[in-house]
Design an enzyme around this catalytic site. Structure first.
Site, PDB file in Angstrom:
ATOM      1  N   THR A   1      35.367  40.434  35.970  1.00  0.00           N
ATOM      2  CA  THR A   1      36.506  40.279  37.171  1.00  0.00           C
ATOM      3  C   THR A   1      36.824  41.939  37.447  1.00  0.00           C
ATOM      4  OG1 THR A   1      39.020  39.831  38.362  1.00  0.00           O
ATOM      5  CG2 THR A   1      38.247  40.734  35.381  1.00  0.00           C
ATOM      6  N   ASP A   2      36.898  41.808  39.230  1.00  0.00           N
ATOM      7  CA  ASP A   2      37.273  42.755  40.054  1.00  0.00           C
ATOM      8  C   ASP A   2      38.980  43.092  39.472  1.00  0.00           C
ATOM      9  OD1 ASP A   2      39.304  40.744  40.830  1.00  0.00           O
ATOM     10  OD2 ASP A   2      38.988  41.406  42.960  1.00  0.00           O
ATOM     11  N   GLU A   3      39.551  42.592  37.895  1.00  0.00           N
ATOM     12  CA  GLU A   3      40.680  42.484  38.021  1.00  0.00           C
ATOM     13  C   GLU A   3      40.760  44.317  37.146  1.00  0.00           C
ATOM     14  OE1 GLU A   3      43.201  39.385  36.613  1.00  0.00           O
ATOM     15  OE2 GLU A   3      41.792  38.080  38.526  1.00  0.00           O
TER      16      GLU A   3
ATOM     17  N   TYR B   1      45.278  40.345  30.262  1.00  0.00           N
ATOM     18  CA  TYR B   1      44.050  39.797  31.059  1.00  0.00           C
ATOM     19  C   TYR B   1      43.366  41.093  31.137  1.00  0.00           C
ATOM     20  CZ  TYR B   1      40.663  37.355  33.698  1.00  0.00           C
ATOM     21  OH  TYR B   1      39.158  37.195  34.512  1.00  0.00           O
TER      22      TYR B   1
ATOM     23  N   LYS C   1      39.696  42.218  30.291  1.00  0.00           N
ATOM     24  CA  LYS C   1      38.455  42.223  30.380  1.00  0.00           C
ATOM     25  C   LYS C   1      37.996  43.503  30.440  1.00  0.00           C
ATOM     26  CE  LYS C   1      36.196  39.056  31.861  1.00  0.00           C
ATOM     27  NZ  LYS C   1      35.776  38.660  31.353  1.00  0.00           N
TER      28      LYS C   1
HETATM   29  P1  NAD Z   1      37.874  29.306  32.430  1.00  0.00           P
HETATM   30  O1  NAD Z   1      39.009  29.159  32.038  1.00  0.00           O
HETATM   31  O2  NAD Z   1      38.649  27.705  33.665  1.00  0.00           O
HETATM   32  O3  NAD Z   1      36.546  28.924  31.874  1.00  0.00           O
HETATM   33  C1  NAD Z   1      37.005  29.149  30.713  1.00  0.00           C
HETATM   34  C2  NAD Z   1      36.166  28.487  29.361  1.00  0.00           C
HETATM   35  O4  NAD Z   1      35.574  29.642  28.080  1.00  0.00           O
HETATM   36  C3  NAD Z   1      36.963  27.502  29.244  1.00  0.00           C
HETATM   37  O5  NAD Z   1      35.978  26.153  28.985  1.00  0.00           O
HETATM   38  C4  NAD Z   1      36.803  27.299  27.005  1.00  0.00           C
HETATM   39  O6  NAD Z   1      36.771  26.384  26.908  1.00  0.00           O
HETATM   40  C5  NAD Z   1      35.476  28.568  27.403  1.00  0.00           C
HETATM   41  N1  NAD Z   1      36.182  29.955  26.195  1.00  0.00           N
HETATM   42  C6  NAD Z   1      37.624  30.053  25.779  1.00  0.00           C
HETATM   43  N2  NAD Z   1      37.364  30.340  24.979  1.00  0.00           N
HETATM   44  C7  NAD Z   1      36.267  30.581  24.271  1.00  0.00           C
HETATM   45  C8  NAD Z   1      35.889  30.765  22.912  1.00  0.00           C
HETATM   46  N3  NAD Z   1      36.683  31.807  22.026  1.00  0.00           N
HETATM   47  N4  NAD Z   1      34.771  30.545  22.467  1.00  0.00           N
HETATM   48  C9  NAD Z   1      34.084  29.763  23.236  1.00  0.00           C
HETATM   49  N5  NAD Z   1      34.229  29.428  24.342  1.00  0.00           N
HETATM   50  C10 NAD Z   1      36.013  29.683  25.164  1.00  0.00           C
HETATM   51  O7  NAD Z   1      37.414  30.407  33.354  1.00  0.00           O
HETATM   52  P2  NAD Z   1      36.676  30.899  34.441  1.00  0.00           P
HETATM   53  O8  NAD Z   1      37.896  30.770  35.620  1.00  0.00           O
HETATM   54  O9  NAD Z   1      35.571  30.075  34.948  1.00  0.00           O
HETATM   55  O10 NAD Z   1      36.420  32.215  34.176  1.00  0.00           O
HETATM   56  C11 NAD Z   1      34.655  32.275  34.179  1.00  0.00           C
HETATM   57  C12 NAD Z   1      34.557  34.145  33.776  1.00  0.00           C
HETATM   58  O11 NAD Z   1      34.611  34.643  34.990  1.00  0.00           O
HETATM   59  C13 NAD Z   1      35.433  33.819  32.854  1.00  0.00           C
HETATM   60  O12 NAD Z   1      35.390  35.466  31.856  1.00  0.00           O
HETATM   61  C14 NAD Z   1      36.543  35.296  33.854  1.00  0.00           C
HETATM   62  O13 NAD Z   1      36.766  36.274  33.429  1.00  0.00           O
HETATM   63  C15 NAD Z   1      35.210  35.735  34.917  1.00  0.00           C
HETATM   64  N6  NAD Z   1      35.834  35.529  36.516  1.00  0.00           N
HETATM   65  C16 NAD Z   1      36.528  34.518  37.072  1.00  0.00           C
HETATM   66  C17 NAD Z   1      36.941  34.962  37.925  1.00  0.00           C
HETATM   67  C18 NAD Z   1      37.802  33.426  38.992  1.00  0.00           C
HETATM   68  O14 NAD Z   1      38.417  33.789  40.210  1.00  0.00           O
HETATM   69  N7  NAD Z   1      37.900  32.674  37.911  1.00  0.00           N
HETATM   70  C19 NAD Z   1      37.257  36.117  39.460  1.00  0.00           C
HETATM   71  C20 NAD Z   1      35.832  37.061  38.152  1.00  0.00           C
HETATM   72  C21 NAD Z   1      35.801  36.603  37.153  1.00  0.00           C
HETATM   73  P1  TYD Z   2      45.664  32.895  40.309  1.00  0.00           P
HETATM   74  O1  TYD Z   2      44.845  31.975  41.373  1.00  0.00           O
HETATM   75  O2  TYD Z   2      46.511  33.241  39.546  1.00  0.00           O
HETATM   76  O3  TYD Z   2      44.484  34.139  40.653  1.00  0.00           O
HETATM   77  P2  TYD Z   2      44.568  36.164  39.808  1.00  0.00           P
HETATM   78  O4  TYD Z   2      45.663  36.394  39.539  1.00  0.00           O
HETATM   79  O5  TYD Z   2      44.269  36.128  38.901  1.00  0.00           O
HETATM   80  O6  TYD Z   2      44.794  37.039  41.278  1.00  0.00           O
HETATM   81  O7  TYD Z   2      46.826  33.741  41.448  1.00  0.00           O
HETATM   82  C1  TYD Z   2      46.416  34.177  42.793  1.00  0.00           C
HETATM   83  C2  TYD Z   2      47.369  34.910  43.795  1.00  0.00           C
HETATM   84  O8  TYD Z   2      48.082  33.488  43.727  1.00  0.00           O
HETATM   85  C3  TYD Z   2      47.862  35.750  42.952  1.00  0.00           C
HETATM   86  O9  TYD Z   2      48.395  36.871  43.720  1.00  0.00           O
HETATM   87  C4  TYD Z   2      49.373  34.830  41.493  1.00  0.00           C
HETATM   88  C5  TYD Z   2      49.614  33.963  43.545  1.00  0.00           C
HETATM   89  N1  TYD Z   2      49.996  32.639  42.821  1.00  0.00           N
HETATM   90  C6  TYD Z   2      51.615  32.377  43.301  1.00  0.00           C
HETATM   91  O10 TYD Z   2      52.017  32.948  44.082  1.00  0.00           O
HETATM   92  N2  TYD Z   2      51.819  31.093  42.405  1.00  0.00           N
HETATM   93  C7  TYD Z   2      50.814  30.585  41.758  1.00  0.00           C
HETATM   94  O11 TYD Z   2      51.675  29.368  41.284  1.00  0.00           O
HETATM   95  C8  TYD Z   2      50.175  30.946  41.386  1.00  0.00           C
HETATM   96  C9  TYD Z   2      49.658  30.465  40.022  1.00  0.00           C
HETATM   97  C10 TYD Z   2      49.302  32.330  41.717  1.00  0.00           C
END
Ligand code: NAD
Ligand code: TYD
Length: 380
Positions: A137-139, A186, A190
């Site tokens: 992630t970019d975070e 988080y 990562k």
């Molecule tokens: P998500 O929370 O929707 O899905 C995570 C999945 O991992 C779930 O299906 C869960 O059951 C599985 N999981 C969790 N713990 C596990 C374990 N111990 N063993 C096996 N499976 C397990 O997450 P997402 O939003 O789809 O993100 C996927 C990946 O992309 C993550 O690594 C996250 O850090 C990265 N990412 C997400 C975003 C975003 O905006 N959602 C952005 C950048 C990077």
């Molecule tokens: P989120 O979807 O949790 O993603 P991330 O924290 O990984 O960026 O949140 C996106 C943005 O929205 C973040 O700045 C937090 C804000 N946010 C709210 O203001 N209210 C909410 O209920 C949630 C879930 C997020």
């Protein structure tokens, strides 16, 4: 059948993972795609109903922290590629329970790396033709300044591929060379996992790639994250909890564009390299929320903006990062990727999807989806 490639996708039942699994299963019938997922609260096999009977798809319920099982799966499926998405992914949960994040994101990634190492090093060809692709992630880069807090362009002027977005809220961007500076449990977990992945390359010669992506949005996202949570709340006329003043900026990318980037990088990316993936699409939370409200209202036949009074400012998230903005020009320049959708279209598609899939949302919010595995897979 002998497959050309045997690829484990971890976290394939989650939001981004399900899009990656679907893309690979459909696009590469000569690849065996093994979806390895523990099915935590965030994993939902109903996300993959449309492809679950495809011959080149296998689901395995397993925990990436279980070393013996990981070793067994590497051997059993003669795995030559891993696309690692499994993780705990919600910042708010990490603030309440950091241990689970360290366990899955750090120890789970290390366990998977070690299992891959042992298996690949046992083969006559060693690491040749193998790849451990880690999705991050970019975070991990921390937070950027807002040098233009008012923004210098109106919403929706962003051309998906233009550089105009660079002037939205600040002049600094996360680049592949930006120093890691994670703030939340988080992002700290990562960042740690990213370091382990690179260490396995530098120490053992494992072929790895790491990509760092901005906020994703689109279908099948668990409704604890901003966009699906708010769409659902607007529909049911429930309050919309905006953290702080809603001034934080995020860079949004449509999830299918992320999956396309993963496909491209898995096949054409340079081993040991890092690519940033972003939407060229910065939004202040409050502006984005207003767009979501107007879109939901319009699509439900309500007067546009009717639900603005649902906005409820609440206590800010602890350590809330001010601004994320990705410079993904390296990926654009070297591999020719760019986002395919403009934000207007992406958000319209997303709102339509959630409004058309109320049963999916109800299932997820009621917890009923947790039974899907028992019904579909347990006795197969
Ligand atoms: P998500 O929370 O929707 O899905 C995570 C999945 O991992 C779930 O299906 C869960 O059951 C599985 N999981 C969790 N713990 C596990 C374990 N111990 N063993 C096996 N499976 C397990 O997450 P997402 O939003 O789809 O993100 C996927 C990946 O992309 C993550 O690594 C996250 O850090 C990265 N990412 C997400 C975003 C975003 O905006 N959602 C952005 C950048 C990077
Ligand atoms: P989120 O979807 O949790 O993603 P991330 O924290 O990984 O960026 O949140 C996106 C943005 O929205 C973040 O700045 C937090 C804000 N946010 C709210 O203001 N209210 C909410 O209920 C949630 C879930 C997020």
């Amino acid at each position: 059948m002998e497959y050309k490639r045997n690829i484990i996708v971890t976290g394939g039942a989650g939001f981004i993972g399900s899009h990656v699994v679907r893309l690979f299963v459909n696009k590469y019938p000569d690849y065996h795609i093994i979806n390895l997922d523990k099915l935590t609260y965030a994993g939902n096999l109903a996300n993959l109903q449309d492809i679950e009977r495809m011959p080149n798809y296998t689901f395995v319920k397993a925990d990436i922290c279980d070393f013996e099982t990981m070793c067994g799966l590497m051997q059993r499926y003669a795995v030559d590629g891993i696309i690692h998405l499994a993780a705990e992914s919600h910042v708010d949960r990490s603030i309440k329970d950091p241990f689970t994040f360290a366990r899955t994101n750090v120890m789970g990634t290390l366990t998977l790396l070690q299992a891959a190492k042992l298996y690949w090093e046992s083969l006559p060809e060693g690491y040749e033709g193998k790849l451990f692709y880690h999705i991050s992630t970019d975070e991990v880069y921390g937070a950027l300044e807002m040098t233009h807090p008012e923004g210098v362009k109106p919403p929706f002027s962003t051309m998906a591929s233009s550089a105009e977005h660079h002037m939205a809220y600040g002049t600094e961007f996360f680049r592949e060379t930006t120093k890691y500076s994670p703030h939340s449990p988080y992002s700290a977990s990562k960042a740690s996992s990213d370091h382990f992945v690179r260490a396995f390359h530098d120490t053992y010669g494992m072929p790895v790639i790491v990509t760092n992506c901005s906020n994703n949005y689109g279908p099948y996202q668990f409704p604890e994250k901003l966009i699906p949570l708010f769409i659902n709340n607007i529909r049911h006329r429930k309050p919309l909890p905006v953290y702080g003043k809603g001034e934080n900026v995020r860079d949004w990318l449509y999830v299918e564009d992320h999956a396309r980037a993963i496909d491209l990088i898995f096949h054409k990316g340079k081993v040991a390299d890092t690519y940033n993936i972003g939407g060229f699409n910065e939004w202040k939370n409050i502006d984005l929320i207003k767009v979501v409200i107007n879109t939901v209202d319009r699509l439900l036949g309500r007067a546009p903006g009717e639900d603005m009074d649902l906005i409820t400012y609440v206590t800010d998230r602890k350590g809330h990062d001010l601004r994320y903005a990705i410079d993904s020009s390296k990926l654009q320049r070297e591999l020719g990727w760019e986002p395919s959708l403009q934000f207007e279209e992406g958000i319209e598609r997303t709102v339509c999807w959630y409004l058309d899939h109320q049963a999916w949302l109800d299932n997820v919010t009621s917890g009923d989806y947790l039974r899907y595995y028992d019904e579909m897979y347990k006795n197969r």
